[in-house]
Scaffold this active site. Sequence first.
Site, PDB file in Angstrom:
ATOM      1  N   HIS A   1       0.114   9.645   7.930  1.00 56.98           N
ATOM      2  CA  HIS A   1       0.432   8.686   8.969  1.00 56.98           C
ATOM      3  C   HIS A   1      -0.027   7.327   8.483  1.00 56.98           C
ATOM      4  O   HIS A   1      -1.198   7.136   8.168  1.00 56.98           O
ATOM      5  CB  HIS A   1      -0.275   9.035  10.278  1.00 56.98           C
ATOM      6  CG  HIS A   1       0.055   8.091  11.381  1.00 56.98           C
ATOM      7  ND1 HIS A   1       0.998   8.365  12.346  1.00 56.98           N
ATOM      8  CD2 HIS A   1      -0.399   6.846  11.665  1.00 56.98           C
ATOM      9  CE1 HIS A   1       1.091   7.334  13.177  1.00 56.98           C
ATOM     10  NE2 HIS A   1       0.258   6.399  12.788  1.00 56.98           N
ATOM     11  N   CYS A   2       0.892   6.398   8.371  1.00 59.53           N
ATOM     12  CA  CYS A   2       0.551   5.095   7.810  1.00 59.53           C
ATOM     13  C   CYS A   2       0.487   4.041   8.909  1.00 59.53           C
ATOM     14  O   CYS A   2       1.522   3.687   9.486  1.00 59.53           O
ATOM     15  CB  CYS A   2       1.592   4.685   6.773  1.00 59.53           C
ATOM     16  SG  CYS A   2       1.195   3.138   5.948  1.00 59.53           S
TER      17      CYS A   2
END
Lengths: 383, 179
Positions: free
Chosen positions: A168-169
């Site tokens: 998850h960025c």
Amino acid sequence: MSVMVARKKVVRKWEKLPGRNTFCCDGRIMMARQKGIFYLTLFLILGTCALFFAFECRYLAVQLSPAIPVFAAVLFLFAMATLLRTSFSDPGVIPRALPDEAAFIEMEIEATNGTVPQGQRPPPRIKNFQINNQIVKLKYCYTCKIFRPPRASHCSICDNCVERFDHHCPWVGNCVGKRNYRYFYLFILSLSLLTIYIFTFNIVYVALKSLKIGFLNTLKETPGTVLEVLICFFTLWSVVGLTGFHTFLVALNQTTNEDIKGSWTGKNRVQNPYSHGNIVKNCCEVLCGPLPPSVLDRRGILQQEESTAQEGPCPRGPGTQEPPAMQGPRQAEESSMKQQDGSIPLPSAVPAPSLSDTEMPEEKQRTPGEVPVPSPDAGRAEH
Amino acid sequence: MGAAPSAVGTSGTVSQSGRVHSLQELRRSASLATKVFVQRDYSDGTTCQFQTKFPPELESRIERQLFEETVKTLNGFYAEAEKIGGSSYLEGCLACATAYFIFLCMETHYEKVLKKISKYIQDQNEKIYAPRGLLLTDPLERGMRVIEISIYEDRCSSGSSSSGSSSSSSGGGGGAGGR
């Protein structure tokens, strides 16, 4: 002979999707809930490039070559396009199981494991599969009530299972998964190139101008240069490093999640069964392979609960929102036409009551996110 | 408009012994007894393939060979969609070169194949499954996780057959059979 509500509001499926995503433009855009860092990313890129085009480019285009701003513009546009694609698209979210399906799977599990007495935590549910002569375990996701496909993982930030989950960025404000990994990779690659480009030409600009009017005067004339150089310097270290890391992952056909968990490394572990063994082939598959479309159908029209209750024995009225539940927008026109012909309704139409929002909240109580997947947090820490 | 009686006449009638159906009648006169879910087969990796194992609940409803053929054809379609080769690389590279703007006007190969699959499933439902009181759901609508097969009972033949044997008491719609 139904007493119809005078005005029907069109409810699209994205409004009822579980999970912690935000949707914009009537379901066309899909992002995570926290977007603050994404706005920062946008601001940094746009700000730095604006300064570059406004100041350095004007001088360099005249002194050296007009091609300089042209290349910069191309890189900038490509970076922005890939960033927006990464941030706004569905990373490959696996929709949660409908109640019928969940019950079916539960029964299969109980048949194999036997029932667990009340109060005891059930054993983790695992299925074993053999892929390319390696044994791969499939885990059961308590939140989504499905056996996760191989390489899928549950993102605790977005509360969705994502196929080929990478990480998850927060910088792009979205998960990176099967459907947007290539955009993400191209984004960090083009951003690295853009950063190097701007950094280099800033140095060139300062050097050239200092020869004419001196170093300090140059900085006084265009103070933005200092800012750009600083931003580029710090960005270089992080983004270029990240690009190198992901190039390594792509060459081996691995995900960040697998790398962090050490799924394929170590003596007693299975070898990566997804790698073709050939770097070029791996790269081609990850970056140029076929792109599956989103299965979420965010913009499909959801049939209203009230209208079904009032239907009674005479279901079909002309031109109302009667298209069967679970219809895609592409199919909407076709099916409404078919309804009027009196011919075949869509097969999906029939098991209508499955979308029971009432059941979901109850089940959510039972499952406070089972085994928290360490990947998203670790992935976040990396950034 | 769209009134039931006129629509029924088009394809097949419901006989009193209750085995011949058409799709419209399934919706109107039959009740949902149970559903069977054909799971994914991951033995070939993450590509989309479904198990060809014949579910026991369908034993009395459809011939094994027909069912297996449907699943095998579907698997073939999905393999075609996900095929990695010259044309998919070309599409990927072209899309990359245009910064993926080309997807705003062009349909991907995968989407084209999904449309073919949808037509095929509809076709199968009309010809093979609906006359046997079954209904296939396009896996796309179930997130490509399962092929959902709905098993229907006639309201006239009150719940005598397989609904009793099915252990899956989930049986969706609750109205299972005339009570």
